[in-house]
Design an enzyme around this catalytic site. Sequence first.
Site, short mmCIF file in Angstrom:
data_model
loop_
_atom_site.label_atom_id
_atom_site.label_comp_id
_atom_site.label_asym_id
_atom_site.label_seq_id
_atom_site.Cartn_x
_atom_site.Cartn_y
_atom_site.Cartn_z
N HIS A 87 109.41 62.65 -49.30
CA HIS A 87 109.43 63.80 -48.39
C HIS A 87 108.70 63.42 -47.11
CE1 HIS A 87 109.10 67.66 -46.67
NE2 HIS A 87 107.86 67.91 -47.04
N CYS B 278 109.74 72.64 -49.63
CA CYS B 278 110.07 71.25 -49.29
C CYS B 278 110.55 70.46 -50.50
CB CYS B 278 108.86 70.56 -48.66
SG CYS B 278 108.28 71.36 -47.18
N ASN C 219 108.57 67.42 -40.17
CA ASN C 219 108.83 67.85 -41.55
C ASN C 219 109.96 68.89 -41.53
OD1 ASN C 219 108.80 69.07 -44.05
ND2 ASN C 219 106.57 69.23 -44.18
O1 UT7 Z 1 105.74 69.94 -46.93
C1 UT7 Z 1 104.39 70.19 -47.12
C2 UT7 Z 1 103.82 70.57 -45.82
N1 UT7 Z 1 102.45 70.33 -45.56
C3 UT7 Z 1 101.84 69.13 -45.46
O2 UT7 Z 1 102.35 68.09 -45.75
C4 UT7 Z 1 100.46 69.17 -44.89
C5 UT7 Z 1 99.53 68.14 -45.42
N2 UT7 Z 1 98.33 68.07 -44.56
C6 UT7 Z 1 98.35 67.39 -43.39
O3 UT7 Z 1 99.33 66.78 -43.03
C7 UT7 Z 1 97.06 67.36 -42.60
O4 UT7 Z 1 96.04 68.02 -43.31
C8 UT7 Z 1 97.18 68.01 -41.18
C9 UT7 Z 1 98.06 67.12 -40.30
C10 UT7 Z 1 97.77 69.40 -41.27
C11 UT7 Z 1 95.81 68.09 -40.55
O5 UT7 Z 1 95.23 66.79 -40.47
P1 UT7 Z 1 93.74 66.53 -40.94
O6 UT7 Z 1 93.49 65.10 -40.78
O7 UT7 Z 1 93.59 67.12 -42.32
O8 UT7 Z 1 92.93 67.33 -39.86
P2 UT7 Z 1 91.85 68.49 -40.04
O9 UT7 Z 1 92.52 69.79 -40.34
O10 UT7 Z 1 90.76 68.01 -40.96
O11 UT7 Z 1 91.25 68.54 -38.62
C12 UT7 Z 1 90.46 67.45 -38.07
C13 UT7 Z 1 90.06 67.82 -36.66
C14 UT7 Z 1 89.42 69.22 -36.55
O12 UT7 Z 1 88.47 69.16 -35.51
P3 UT7 Z 1 86.89 69.03 -35.83
O13 UT7 Z 1 86.57 70.21 -36.71
O14 UT7 Z 1 86.74 67.72 -36.55
O15 UT7 Z 1 86.27 69.08 -34.49
C15 UT7 Z 1 90.58 70.07 -36.14
O16 UT7 Z 1 90.16 71.23 -35.45
O17 UT7 Z 1 91.21 67.85 -35.82
C16 UT7 Z 1 91.34 69.16 -35.24
N3 UT7 Z 1 92.75 69.46 -35.20
C17 UT7 Z 1 93.56 69.16 -34.18
N4 UT7 Z 1 93.30 68.58 -33.00
C18 UT7 Z 1 94.35 68.39 -32.16
C19 UT7 Z 1 93.51 70.06 -36.17
N5 UT7 Z 1 94.78 70.15 -35.78
C20 UT7 Z 1 94.82 69.61 -34.54
C21 UT7 Z 1 95.88 69.40 -33.63
N6 UT7 Z 1 95.59 68.80 -32.45
N7 UT7 Z 1 97.15 69.77 -33.88
#
Ligand code: UT7
Length: 327
Positions: A249, A112, A279
Amino acid sequence: MKAKIIGVGSCVPDKIVTNDDVAKIVETNDEWIRTRTGIQARRVSDASTATSDLAIVAAEKALKASGLKAADLDLIIVGTTSPDYLFPSVGCLLQNKLGAMRAAAFDVSAACSGFNYALTVASNFINNGAYRNILVVGADTLTKYLDWSDRGTCILFGDGAGAVVLTATDSGAGILASWLKAEGDLGHHLIMRGAGSRDPELKGKHGRFMTMDGKDVFKFAVRVLEESIRAVLDKTGLKVEDINLLIPHQANVRIIDHVSKKMGLPNDKVYVNLQKYGNTSAASIPLALDEALADGKIKNGDMIVLSGFGAGLTCGANLIKWEDSNA
Ligand code: UT7
């Protein structure tokens, strides 16, 4: 001499995939995706469309806007991590398709961050007098490498391409400062295996996918986005309040909001279009630049910062004093 942008173009596939569409494939929902990322939809290329097919359209638009001909180009650099082939490079495919027969061509692999990396390389070739006219493209079709059963990644990405044409200028405008960084020790947090020479046994349907530790990438992103912006400001003696427009980005609106709030950048000085495209990896910044220009958000003399991060892990920024092509 400095490198001045004299033409910008972009291209996205026609197919729009909404959050509701993604929710039919994997356990997620529109509300979660919108509130945790800001994304509402993304563009997904069909099976017959490769990265160079989007890149060529963006490049032709940028060339047309620049007023240059393909034969005027000295160099083509493409930031991509989803090339059509391992070789030849997308740069060489574009050189052939454009008929830019005088131009050297190569790809830069910084995920990216690919556009900022490619732009910095191009700017330095112009600064040192090696080349005068350079086409820089950021293009990726990462939806082809997503595991559509992994809701941690498949909700985030879309396909696209963006391009700029640079020329040498001594007007005092153009790319005033560039800054690049890599933290290879964090590379395992965002990795696509199975497509390289390390583990070819993973090739095929069940292996050639990206995997990501979302939280670790998020922490890296908020740290280095600010670091990269401050680095190009420091190089030029400018301050945060001198920035007219930040084009970050387009990965997650929470990353962008966190950094702009911390740095005291108001919303109207930060360009966001990830709600429409998700993205798009190396394409995200030139695609946003093209739309910001079309939206009238950039005027002659503005200080623009392009800043991004990605796999590697990498990050980079370019600070541009904008000069209209007819100025
Ligand atoms: O170009 C570089 C590319 N990468 C990035 O920029 C990624 C940077 N990171 C992010 O954008 C975020 O970390 C994500 C969007 C990927 C994830 O968001 P988060 O706020 O860090 O969520 P999390 O992984 O901590 O998950 C929170 C909760 C979990 O449930 P519990 O354990 O609290 O019950 C996940 O299982 O949300 C759940 N979850 C979802 N629920 C619905 C994770 N992904 C999803 C989803 N839909 N897609």
